[in-house]
Design a protein around this motif. Structure first.
Motif, PDB file in Angstrom:
ATOM      1  N   LYS A  52       0.831  -1.090  -0.036  1.00 15.22           N
ATOM      2  CA  LYS A  52      -0.087  -0.030   0.166  1.00 15.22           C
ATOM      3  C   LYS A  52       0.741   1.221   0.104  1.00 15.22           C
ATOM      4  O   LYS A  52       0.584   2.325  -0.915  1.00 15.22           O
ATOM      5  CB  LYS A  52      -0.866   0.097   1.215  1.00 15.22           C
ATOM      6  CG  LYS A  52      -1.714  -1.153   1.263  1.00 15.22           C
ATOM      7  CD  LYS A  52      -2.659  -1.161   2.300  1.00 15.22           C
ATOM      8  CE  LYS A  52      -1.965  -1.109   3.911  1.00 15.22           C
ATOM      9  NZ  LYS A  52      -1.497  -2.573   4.104  1.00 15.22           N
ATOM     10  N   THR A  53       1.792   1.277   0.852  1.00 20.57           N
ATOM     11  CA  THR A  53       2.643   2.604   1.015  1.00 20.57           C
ATOM     12  C   THR A  53       3.546   2.781  -0.210  1.00 20.57           C
ATOM     13  O   THR A  53       3.752   3.770  -0.579  1.00 20.57           O
ATOM     14  CB  THR A  53       3.788   2.301   2.113  1.00 20.57           C
ATOM     15  OG1 THR A  53       2.815   2.530   3.313  1.00 20.57           O
ATOM     16  CG2 THR A  53       4.451   3.703   2.307  1.00 20.57           C
ATOM     17  N   PHE A  56       1.358   4.264  -2.826  1.00 19.20           N
ATOM     18  CA  PHE A  56       1.110   5.537  -2.565  1.00 19.20           C
ATOM     19  C   PHE A  56       2.446   6.271  -2.936  1.00 19.20           C
ATOM     20  O   PHE A  56       2.209   7.686  -3.483  1.00 19.20           O
ATOM     21  CB  PHE A  56       1.002   5.790  -0.891  1.00 19.20           C
ATOM     22  CG  PHE A  56      -0.178   6.286  -0.475  1.00 19.20           C
ATOM     23  CD1 PHE A  56      -1.631   5.903  -1.143  1.00 19.20           C
ATOM     24  CD2 PHE A  56      -0.458   7.403   0.402  1.00 19.20           C
ATOM     25  CE1 PHE A  56      -2.597   6.287  -0.703  1.00 19.20           C
ATOM     26  CE2 PHE A  56      -1.800   7.788   0.628  1.00 19.20           C
ATOM     27  CZ  PHE A  56      -2.812   7.018   0.381  1.00 19.20           C
ATOM     28  N   ASN A  57       3.661   5.787  -2.726  1.00 17.74           N
ATOM     29  CA  ASN A  57       4.740   6.633  -2.828  1.00 17.74           C
ATOM     30  C   ASN A  57       4.815   6.682  -4.616  1.00 17.74           C
ATOM     31  O   ASN A  57       5.562   7.619  -5.050  1.00 17.74           O
ATOM     32  CB  ASN A  57       6.151   5.743  -2.368  1.00 17.74           C
ATOM     33  CG  ASN A  57       6.099   5.972  -1.125  1.00 17.74           C
ATOM     34  OD1 ASN A  57       5.704   6.996  -0.207  1.00 17.74           O
ATOM     35  ND2 ASN A  57       6.723   5.251  -0.177  1.00 17.74           N
ATOM     36  N   ARG A  92      -0.348  15.294  -0.638  1.00 14.60           N
ATOM     37  CA  ARG A  92      -0.156  13.732   0.434  1.00 14.60           C
ATOM     38  C   ARG A  92      -0.006  14.302   1.663  1.00 14.60           C
ATOM     39  O   ARG A  92       0.699  15.095   2.056  1.00 14.60           O
ATOM     40  CB  ARG A  92       0.822  12.953  -0.236  1.00 14.60           C
ATOM     41  CG  ARG A  92       0.973  11.949   0.984  1.00 14.60           C
ATOM     42  CD  ARG A  92       2.194  10.985   0.363  1.00 14.60           C
ATOM     43  NE  ARG A  92       2.319  10.159   1.287  1.00 14.60           N
ATOM     44  CZ  ARG A  92       3.201   9.056   0.809  1.00 14.60           C
ATOM     45  NH1 ARG A  92       4.173   9.260  -0.115  1.00 14.60           N
ATOM     46  NH2 ARG A  92       3.467   7.918   1.852  1.00 14.60           N
ATOM     47  N   GLN A  95       1.547   9.397   7.693  1.00 14.63           N
ATOM     48  CA  GLN A  95       1.065   8.980   8.782  1.00 14.63           C
ATOM     49  C   GLN A  95       1.793   9.415  10.096  1.00 14.63           C
ATOM     50  O   GLN A  95       0.899   9.535  10.984  1.00 14.63           O
ATOM     51  CB  GLN A  95       1.520   7.537   8.472  1.00 14.63           C
ATOM     52  CG  GLN A  95       0.919   6.642   9.728  1.00 14.63           C
ATOM     53  CD  GLN A  95       1.554   5.047   9.759  1.00 14.63           C
ATOM     54  OE1 GLN A  95       2.245   4.626   8.868  1.00 14.63           O
ATOM     55  NE2 GLN A  95       1.283   4.588  10.786  1.00 14.63           N
ATOM     56  N   ASP A 181      -2.641   9.031   4.298  1.00 18.05           N
ATOM     57  CA  ASP A 181      -1.739   7.957   4.679  1.00 18.05           C
ATOM     58  C   ASP A 181      -2.245   7.544   6.248  1.00 18.05           C
ATOM     59  O   ASP A 181      -1.616   8.229   6.981  1.00 18.05           O
ATOM     60  CB  ASP A 181      -0.286   8.023   4.571  1.00 18.05           C
ATOM     61  CG  ASP A 181       0.517   6.589   4.824  1.00 18.05           C
ATOM     62  OD1 ASP A 181      -0.061   5.615   5.046  1.00 18.05           O
ATOM     63  OD2 ASP A 181       1.764   6.657   4.718  1.00 18.05           O
ATOM     64  N   GLU A 182      -3.050   6.566   6.283  1.00 14.28           N
ATOM     65  CA  GLU A 182      -3.447   6.191   7.674  1.00 14.28           C
ATOM     66  C   GLU A 182      -3.878   7.239   8.466  1.00 14.28           C
ATOM     67  O   GLU A 182      -3.255   7.554   9.725  1.00 14.28           O
ATOM     68  CB  GLU A 182      -2.357   5.163   8.405  1.00 14.28           C
ATOM     69  CG  GLU A 182      -1.919   3.853   7.503  1.00 14.28           C
ATOM     70  CD  GLU A 182      -1.304   2.943   8.415  1.00 14.28           C
ATOM     71  OE1 GLU A 182      -1.440   2.898   9.556  1.00 14.28           O
ATOM     72  OE2 GLU A 182      -0.495   2.277   7.962  1.00 14.28           O
ATOM     73  N   VAL A 211      -5.268   5.322   2.530  1.00  9.31           N
ATOM     74  CA  VAL A 211      -4.604   4.019   3.171  1.00  9.31           C
ATOM     75  C   VAL A 211      -5.271   3.839   4.552  1.00  9.31           C
ATOM     76  O   VAL A 211      -4.964   4.987   5.364  1.00  9.31           O
ATOM     77  CB  VAL A 211      -3.087   3.729   2.845  1.00  9.31           C
ATOM     78  CG1 VAL A 211      -2.591   2.559   4.011  1.00  9.31           C
ATOM     79  CG2 VAL A 211      -2.587   3.627   1.582  1.00  9.31           C
TER      80      VAL A 211
END
Length: 257
Positions: A52-53, A56-57, A92, A95, A181-182, A211
């Motif tokens: 997932k990360t 995203f990246n 973005r 986290q 992100d989370e 995410v």
């Protein structure tokens, strides 16, 4: 669980086709196809290590893909740099909270507003020049329910309020697509509910891709869910569809039962 409306399909604003990433012979992401729509909340979920990360990246260009194509607002951004993509409207959050701890809520939002106002390059201007940003900053602070904490230092906010402040600073960039992100990581129940409602409101005017491990939140606010496993798409659809998929239950719990 709150029903999520399913009206006419809005336009695609962020798209990936055949997205892949290799690290020294290890395939972290393989053949991921993704469409993120305007005014919709899209969740990217999966067990730890699902990729997932990395996805995203790749989407935000912190990593360059080994294969595939990424399109933002109809433009191929596959080879673009992160700052150029951000200026196009893909923003973005992280986290780990990224606000300035010793600045107040208002000051944090004003700093974030400097880029769209092009004050970030006018280094010779006095601090008072930022006062022109107060009106927009006040509106953002009010929209996100932070007015009671307007003059409180970020370091003195609760964890949940810091995350709300971070969302405010990302919204200051007026994104077309917001990647979270989370956003619920480490929050108590009350903060989770507050931030979920804020995300729901934010998505009325822009696309949101998040995410998130809190599946109750995903079920409540997300229009579409993509499940990753070992870097590949395992299932996708609305939450009810993916939750009923035995492959998804196996991925999360190790057994179809």
């Amino acid at each position: 669980m709150t029903d999520v409306p399913h009206d006419d399909e809005p336009r695609v604003v962020l798209s990936a086709r055949g997205l892949g990433k290799d690290f020294s012979g290890f395939t972290a992401v393989n053949n991921v196809n993704l469409d993120v729509h305007h005014a919709r909340i899209h969740a990217l979920i999966g067990p730890n290590g699902a990729g997932k990360t990395t996805v995203f990246n790749l989407l935000t260009k912190f990593l360059q893909p080994t294969r595939g194509q990424i399109t933002l607002l109809g433009t191929d951004i596959t080879k673009m740099k992160p700052d150029a993509v951000a200026r196009m409207g893909l923003v973005r959050s992280f986290q780990i909270s990224a606000v300035f701890p010793h600045l107040t809520v208002l000051e944090n939002v004003r700093v974030a507003l400097q880029r769209p106002a092009e004050l970030h390059v006018q280094f010779w201007r006095s601090l008072g020049a930022l006062d022109v940003l107060n009106g927009r900053a006040e509106v953002l602070i009010d929209e996100l329910g932070l007015t009671p904490w307007r003059d409180v230092r970020a370091a003195d906010l609760s964890y949940g309020r810091k995350r709300v402040l971070e969302i405010a600073t990302t919204l200051a960039l007026d994104p077309q697509v917001l990647l979270l992100d989370e956003p619920m990581a480490g929050m108590g129940h009350e903060d989770v509910h507050t931030v979920a409602e804020i995300i729901r409101e934010v998505a009325r005017h822009r696309a949101v891709l998040m995410v998130e491990h809190n599946l109750s939140v995903v079920a409540d606010i997300c229009h579409h869910v993509t499940v990753l496993q070992r870097g590949e798409i395992l299932a996708e659809g609305d939450y009810a569809t993916v939750a009923a998929d035995p492959r998804v239950r196996t991925a999360y719990m190790g057994t179809e039962a």
